[in-house]
Design an enzyme around this catalytic site. Structure first.
Site, mmCIF file in Angstrom:
data_model
loop_
_atom_site.group_PDB
_atom_site.id
_atom_site.type_symbol
_atom_site.label_atom_id
_atom_site.label_comp_id
_atom_site.label_asym_id
_atom_site.label_seq_id
_atom_site.Cartn_x
_atom_site.Cartn_y
_atom_site.Cartn_z
ATOM 1 N N GLY A 83 49.152 31.804 52.969
ATOM 2 C CA GLY A 83 48.755 32.656 51.843
ATOM 3 C C GLY A 83 47.333 32.394 51.383
ATOM 4 O O GLY A 83 46.708 33.264 50.779
ATOM 5 N N GLU A 86 52.637 29.769 59.211
ATOM 6 C CA GLU A 86 53.990 30.129 58.757
ATOM 7 C C GLU A 86 55.044 29.914 59.830
ATOM 8 O O GLU A 86 56.182 29.519 59.553
ATOM 9 C CB GLU A 86 54.018 31.602 58.310
ATOM 10 C CG GLU A 86 53.317 31.878 56.993
ATOM 11 C CD GLU A 86 51.825 32.163 57.131
ATOM 12 O OE1 GLU A 86 51.236 31.851 58.192
ATOM 13 O OE2 GLU A 86 51.258 32.699 56.170
ATOM 14 N N GLU A 144 45.238 34.387 53.659
ATOM 15 C CA GLU A 144 45.499 35.787 53.314
ATOM 16 C C GLU A 144 44.729 36.187 52.051
ATOM 17 O O GLU A 144 44.204 37.297 51.962
ATOM 18 C CB GLU A 144 47.011 36.008 53.152
ATOM 19 C CG GLU A 144 47.726 35.917 54.511
ATOM 20 C CD GLU A 144 49.231 35.810 54.405
ATOM 21 O OE1 GLU A 144 49.710 34.976 53.607
ATOM 22 O OE2 GLU A 144 49.941 36.555 55.112
ATOM 23 N N ALA A 157 51.301 29.746 50.427
ATOM 24 C CA ALA A 157 52.333 30.001 49.428
ATOM 25 C C ALA A 157 53.107 28.702 49.246
ATOM 26 O O ALA A 157 53.107 27.835 50.125
ATOM 27 C CB ALA A 157 53.247 31.120 49.909
HETATM 28 N N1 CO8 Z 1 53.350 24.433 49.268
HETATM 29 C C1 CO8 Z 1 53.758 23.457 48.412
HETATM 30 N N2 CO8 Z 1 53.177 22.234 48.352
HETATM 31 C C2 CO8 Z 1 52.158 21.996 49.183
HETATM 32 C C3 CO8 Z 1 51.686 22.951 50.093
HETATM 33 C C4 CO8 Z 1 52.320 24.234 50.102
HETATM 34 N N3 CO8 Z 1 51.921 25.242 50.900
HETATM 35 N N4 CO8 Z 1 50.663 22.423 50.790
HETATM 36 C C5 CO8 Z 1 50.494 21.169 50.334
HETATM 37 N N5 CO8 Z 1 51.397 20.906 49.364
HETATM 38 C C6 CO8 Z 1 51.552 19.670 48.601
HETATM 39 C C7 CO8 Z 1 52.238 18.590 49.411
HETATM 40 O O1 CO8 Z 1 53.631 18.755 49.374
HETATM 41 C C8 CO8 Z 1 51.763 17.335 48.703
HETATM 42 O O2 CO8 Z 1 52.511 17.188 47.516
HETATM 43 P P1 CO8 Z 1 53.052 15.720 47.090
HETATM 44 O O3 CO8 Z 1 51.792 14.907 46.884
HETATM 45 O O4 CO8 Z 1 53.804 15.979 45.834
HETATM 46 O O5 CO8 Z 1 53.847 15.207 48.231
HETATM 47 C C9 CO8 Z 1 50.351 17.702 48.279
HETATM 48 O O6 CO8 Z 1 50.270 19.126 48.309
HETATM 49 C C10 CO8 Z 1 49.287 17.143 49.241
HETATM 50 O O7 CO8 Z 1 49.621 17.595 50.542
HETATM 51 P P2 CO8 Z 1 49.846 16.583 51.780
HETATM 52 O O8 CO8 Z 1 50.326 15.253 51.291
HETATM 53 O O9 CO8 Z 1 50.700 17.302 52.778
HETATM 54 O O10 CO8 Z 1 48.350 16.423 52.291
HETATM 55 P P3 CO8 Z 1 47.878 16.104 53.778
HETATM 56 O O11 CO8 Z 1 46.440 15.775 53.693
HETATM 57 O O12 CO8 Z 1 48.776 15.135 54.442
HETATM 58 O O13 CO8 Z 1 48.053 17.510 54.572
HETATM 59 C C11 CO8 Z 1 47.949 19.898 54.830
HETATM 60 C C12 CO8 Z 1 47.333 18.647 54.151
HETATM 61 C C13 CO8 Z 1 47.725 19.839 56.327
HETATM 62 C C14 CO8 Z 1 47.259 21.130 54.251
HETATM 63 C C15 CO8 Z 1 49.477 19.921 54.517
HETATM 64 O O14 CO8 Z 1 49.640 19.776 53.118
HETATM 65 C C16 CO8 Z 1 50.148 21.179 54.936
HETATM 66 O O15 CO8 Z 1 50.406 21.371 56.113
HETATM 67 N N6 CO8 Z 1 50.491 22.072 53.968
HETATM 68 C C17 CO8 Z 1 51.251 23.244 54.231
HETATM 69 C C18 CO8 Z 1 50.402 24.315 54.876
HETATM 70 C C19 CO8 Z 1 51.237 25.536 55.182
HETATM 71 O O16 CO8 Z 1 52.171 25.499 55.955
HETATM 72 N N7 CO8 Z 1 50.896 26.664 54.546
HETATM 73 C C20 CO8 Z 1 51.567 27.895 54.739
HETATM 74 C C21 CO8 Z 1 52.680 28.036 53.769
HETATM 75 S S1 CO8 Z 1 53.666 29.474 54.096
HETATM 76 C C22 CO8 Z 1 52.773 30.768 53.480
HETATM 77 O O17 CO8 Z 1 51.674 30.626 52.991
HETATM 78 C C23 CO8 Z 1 53.419 32.089 53.574
HETATM 79 C C24 CO8 Z 1 52.652 33.165 52.824
HETATM 80 C C25 CO8 Z 1 53.444 34.405 52.735
HETATM 81 C C26 CO8 Z 1 54.740 34.187 52.042
HETATM 82 C C27 CO8 Z 1 55.462 35.439 51.879
HETATM 83 C C28 CO8 Z 1 56.618 35.316 50.912
HETATM 84 C C29 CO8 Z 1 57.803 34.750 51.517
#
Ligand code: CO8
Length: 256
Positions: A107, A130, A110, A61
């Site tokens: 997500g 998360e 999921e 998400a």
């Molecule tokens: N949300 C928003 N932006 C994201 C997300 C995300 N989940 N994942 C990646 N991005 C963006 C980054 O911010 C980045 O943007 P920018 O270039 O503008 O800085 C771009 O995508 C590329 O990402 P990275 O630079 O971070 O790429 P890396 O190769 O360094 O890392 C990863 C890749 C490991 C996948 C890293 O991006 C990461 O850890 N992402 C987040 C993963 C995460 O925590 N996901 C879970 C999110 S919470 C969730 O899903 C809850 C679901 C249920 C919600 C219920 C409602 C409340």
């Protein structure tokens, strides 16, 4: 959202590669709308779900959107919105295949778990991170992951937030096939094509029997199976499938 239609099946691509296909409200709405359109299309029986670009299926998400949540009620609404869309995919007459081409986190995992079958690239990484953000899974992860992997593995993933490779996910039953990345879409599309050739009523009711049967006890599930078997056995496609076997020729199913 990109929708590509083929004979009997479609490919749905979550298209926000600049944010690793993270699910913000607009992407969730587009997914919901695209699914409605495919469900309304009687020519489509199978859907492959994948992510745009070569890095991610869906990296979760949208974290900026989670950061803006101002109250428990708002958070619950966000969770229920995602749950409703994913549950609709799980209950749909359409058989869904997640083609996990890279990160499937939060997500994203999921969404993949709401699909009926999961094929992953060998380089894919999955997980429920998360907890590292101070929240818990909210789009079904606490419920679907233990149903696939058992409570021990699910708790391990959800409590640590660790990312797990495709082969480990396969070992635990969270993905059904692991293939070299270059072959992922060929394998997923070939599977979709084969399923789309199956008798349509039997395909949809087989999915329903397994999915709904798992919600209750064995006796209720067996009742459901018998009733749905009856429906398939009375179909014209059952006449055709059995006659084709006896005549030693391929069947021509028509979905009636
Ligand atoms: N949300 C928003 N932006 C994201 C997300 C995300 N989940 N994942 C990646 N991005 C963006 C980054 O911010 C980045 O943007 P920018 O270039 O503008 O800085 C771009 O995508 C590329 O990402 P990275 O630079 O971070 O790429 P890396 O190769 O360094 O890392 C990863 C890749 C490991 C996948 C890293 O991006 C990461 O850890 N992402 C987040 C993963 C995460 O925590 N996901 C879970 C999110 S919470 C969730 O899903 C809850 C679901 C249920 C919600 C219920 C409602 C409340």
């Amino acid at each position: 959202m990109l929708t590509e239609r083929h004979e009997g099946f479609a490919v749905l691509t979550i298209n926000r590669p600049e944010a690793l296909n993270a699910l913000n409200p607009a992407v969730l709405d587009a997914l919901d709308q695209a699914w409605s359109d495919l469900e309304a299309d009687e020519g489509i029986r199978v859907v492959v779900v994948t992510g745009a670009g070569d890095r991610a299926f869906v990296a979760g998400a949208d974290i900026a959107a989670i950061n803006r949540i101002g109250s428990a009620a708002e958070g619950e609404r966000f969770a229920r919105r995602g749950q409703a869309i994913f549950d609709r995919i799980a209950r749909s007459r359409l058989v869904s295949i997640a083609a996990i081409n890279g990160y499937a986190l939060g997500g994203g995992l999921e969404l993949a778990m709401a699909c009926d079958l999961r094929v992953a690239a060998d380089s894919a990484e999955v997980g429920q991170p998360e907890i590292l953000l101070g929240v818990i899974p909210g789009f079904g992860g606490t419920q679907r992951l233990p149903r696939l992997a058992g409570s021990g593995a699910a708790l391990w993933w959800i409590l640590t937030g660790d990312r797990v490779g495709a082969n480990e996910a396969y070992r635990l039953g969270v993905v059904d096939r692991v293939v070299p990345k270059a072959e992922l879409m060929t394998v997923a599309l070939d599977l979709a094509r084969r399923l789309a050739e199956r008798a349509p009523i039997a395909l949809a009711l087989a999915k329903r029997a397994v999915r709904e049967g798992l919600q209750g006890d064995l006796a209720t599930g067996l009742d459901l199976e018998a009733a749905l078997f009856g429906l398939t056995a009375a179909s014209e496609d059952a006449r055709e499938g059995t006659r084709a076997f006896l005549d030693k020729r391929p069947p021509r199913f028509r979905g009636v």
